[in-house]
Design an enzyme around this catalytic site. Structure first.
Site, mmCIF file in Angstrom:
data_model
loop_
_atom_site.group_PDB
_atom_site.id
_atom_site.type_symbol
_atom_site.label_atom_id
_atom_site.label_comp_id
_atom_site.label_asym_id
_atom_site.label_seq_id
_atom_site.Cartn_x
_atom_site.Cartn_y
_atom_site.Cartn_z
ATOM 1 C CB SER A 149 -0.955 0.013 1.195
ATOM 2 O OG SER A 149 -0.231 -0.092 2.403
ATOM 3 C CG ASP A 397 -2.047 5.519 8.267
ATOM 4 O OD1 ASP A 397 -0.883 5.156 8.548
ATOM 5 O OD2 ASP A 397 -2.530 5.415 7.114
ATOM 6 C CG HIS A 400 -0.571 4.171 4.525
ATOM 7 N ND1 HIS A 400 -1.074 3.433 5.570
ATOM 8 C CD2 HIS A 400 -0.326 3.304 3.525
ATOM 9 C CE1 HIS A 400 -1.133 2.154 5.214
ATOM 10 N NE2 HIS A 400 -0.674 2.048 3.975
#
Ligand SMILES: *[C@@H]1O[C@H](CO)[C@@H](O)[C@H](O)[C@H]1NC(C)=O
Ligand SMILES: *[C@@H]1O[C@H](CO)[C@@H](O)[C@H](O)[C@H]1NC(C)=O
Ligand SMILES: *[C@@H]1O[C@H](CO)[C@@H](O)[C@H](O)[C@H]1NC(C)=O
Ligand SMILES: *[C@@H]1O[C@H](CO)[C@@H](O)[C@H](O)[C@H]1NC(C)=O
Length: 421
Positions: A149, A397, A400
């Site tokens: 990802s 998060d 990312h």
């Protein structure tokens, strides 16, 4: 709802039955130490590092493979983040491929200082990414981003920047919305992202929340067909691996179980994630250096996370608003080990590739990414997470990157490395 289906647990290092990752890391490091002692005749002596309790600084740039250094004028990856008053090349309103979980502006992240920095190498000038020039160079060409990802995060950054010149048209998406392709028709340029988090063949069973419903089965002797079968279609590829290797995984060779990682209670030999990562990278590099087409292959190094005061599952956050200065932060053991394996295997691959006229380039973003704790969505991976409750407990998060955000600088580096080819 946009059908960018992403599990509520965004992190690849989620584990079977939600056992705390902390335990897993401790266990894996302990076992690593053991494994290294058992196989110490083999090569590298990590044991002192593995035994050390605290995080350890990345080795100085001297560890960058010499082949890489000789071919570029300076080390693009040594330097610092400097203020950039002109800000990002695009906004959440001018790019339509930003995944909701990384669309920090739209999700209500209140501060914007993190948008006003750019990476500058110590010993040379790094031009800002020039989308027009890039598209012109890429006429009739194709790119693939091959990985997990974070590779998807990167492709979206590139598409956003390019779409300020020409909009990207989506031409392919797989059923799970994980692998995709886009076309810039006036430039006859194609960009693909191929989701293959292990690079080798993996059987991954997950429920809708991204939690493993069964152990991952990893075939360490089979390169993943998902990218391997298409590799000759691409002029350029950016390959990356990383954190998925920390999960509970059963390892196979010749379709037989050879061991596992983080698999207590299964009566199998713990081989350590480092064992599997090295094998997988060997397989991937072998595929690249034996390709029937002389594509340019970039290898992008592992991305460190910035969870503080906890891990992803225990309230870890990343609330910093500015980059770190060099020396203010130390890389975590796991990231350091992944990075060392990457440098070692990359260097071997360069030697093989150069005999065959295949160009391999190292996009060594680990260190510069480590300096950007401020660039993650944090709680703003969800739309206005504090709208109804100012003290809501929200999954952060810290892995990312916000778009726009620090990951956009990776394109400046790519551009410099392409022009340098
Ligand atoms: C972009 O972010 C702003 C807030 O910074 C928000 O008002 C706007 O709706 C967002 N637009 C899109 C398309 O996400
Ligand atoms: C791109 O392909 C077209 C059609 O094959 C060709 O006419 C053109 O010269 C090519 N351009 C470049 C820059 O390779
Ligand atoms: C697009 O590029 C491919 C090579 O990647 C070439 O074969 C084809 O002719 C090009 N098409 C056009 C319309 O330029
Ligand atoms: C574990 O594996 C060994 C060797 O394969 C076997 O002899 C032993 O009985 C197994 N133990 C259990 C508890 O299954």
């Amino acid at each position: 709802m946009k059908d960018l289906r992403v599990s509520s647990n965004p992190f690849p290092f989620s584990i079977y039955k939600q056992r705390p990752v902390f335990v897993k890391l401790v266990v894996s490091l302990l076992l690593l130490g053991l494994a290294f002692r058992l196989f110490s005749s083999h090569s590298f002596n990590y044991s002192s590092a593995v035994d050390a309790p605290a995080a350890i600084s990345l080795p100085p740039a001297a560890s960058t493979p010499t082949s890489q250094k000789a071919e570029s004028k300076c080390d693009l990856f040594m330097g610092k983040w400097i203020p950039n008053p002109s800000g990002p090349a695009y906004t959440n309103n001018s790019c339509h491929v930003i995944q909701d979980h990384q669309n920090c502006m739209k999700n209500g992240r209140p501060d914007s200082g993190y948008l006003y920095w750019r990476w500058t190498p110590r010993d040379c000038n790094l031009a800002m990414f020039n989308a027009e020039r890039f598209l012109d160079l890429m006429r009739n060409k194709s790119w693939a981003f091959i990985g997990d990802s974070i590779s998807r995060n990167h492709v979206q950054s590139l598409l956003c920047t390019l779409s300020q010149v020409e909009p990207a048209e989506e031409i392919y998406r797989d059923e799970e919305d994980k692998s995709k392709a886009w076309r810039f028709s006036t430039h006859n340029f194609t960009v693909s992202v191929i989701w293959t988090p292990f690079l080798v063949e993996a059987e991954i069973l997950e429920d809708n929340n991204g939690l493993s419903t069964s152990d991952i089965r990893l075939h360490l002797d089979k390169v993943d067909e998902k990218w391997s079968s298409q590799y000759e279609n691409f002029d350029y590829a950016i390959i990356a691996g990383g954190k998925w290797f920390l999960k509970t995984t059963i390892y196979y060779e010749n379709d037989k179980v050879i061991g596992c990682h983080y698999c207590d209670g299964r009566n199998l030999t713990e081989l350590g994630f480092d064992f599997a990562y090295r094998k997988a990278l060997k397989m991937a590099f072998n595929r690249v250096t034996s390709a029937g087409r002389k594509s340019v292959a970039f290898f992008r190094t592992t991305t460190p996370d910035h969870f503080e005061n906890g891990e992803w599952f225990s309230g870890g956050t990343c609330n910093r608003k500015t980059p770190f200065m060099e020396g203010e932060v130390e890389v975590k053991d796991v990231d350091r080990i992944l990075h060392e394996i990457e440098l070692q295997e990359f260097e071997k691959a360069v030697a093989v590739g150069s005999e065959k006229g295949i160009i391999l380039k190292l996009l060594d973003t680990t260190r510069l990414s480590l300096l950007r704790p401020d660039g993650h969505p944090g709680p703003y991976r969800k739309f206005h997470p504090f709208a109804t409750d100012k003290s809501a407990k929200v999954q952060n998060d810290c892995l990312h990157w916000c778009l726009p955000g620090p990951i956009d600088s990776w394109n400046d580096l790519l551009m410099a490395m392409i022009v340098d080819c």
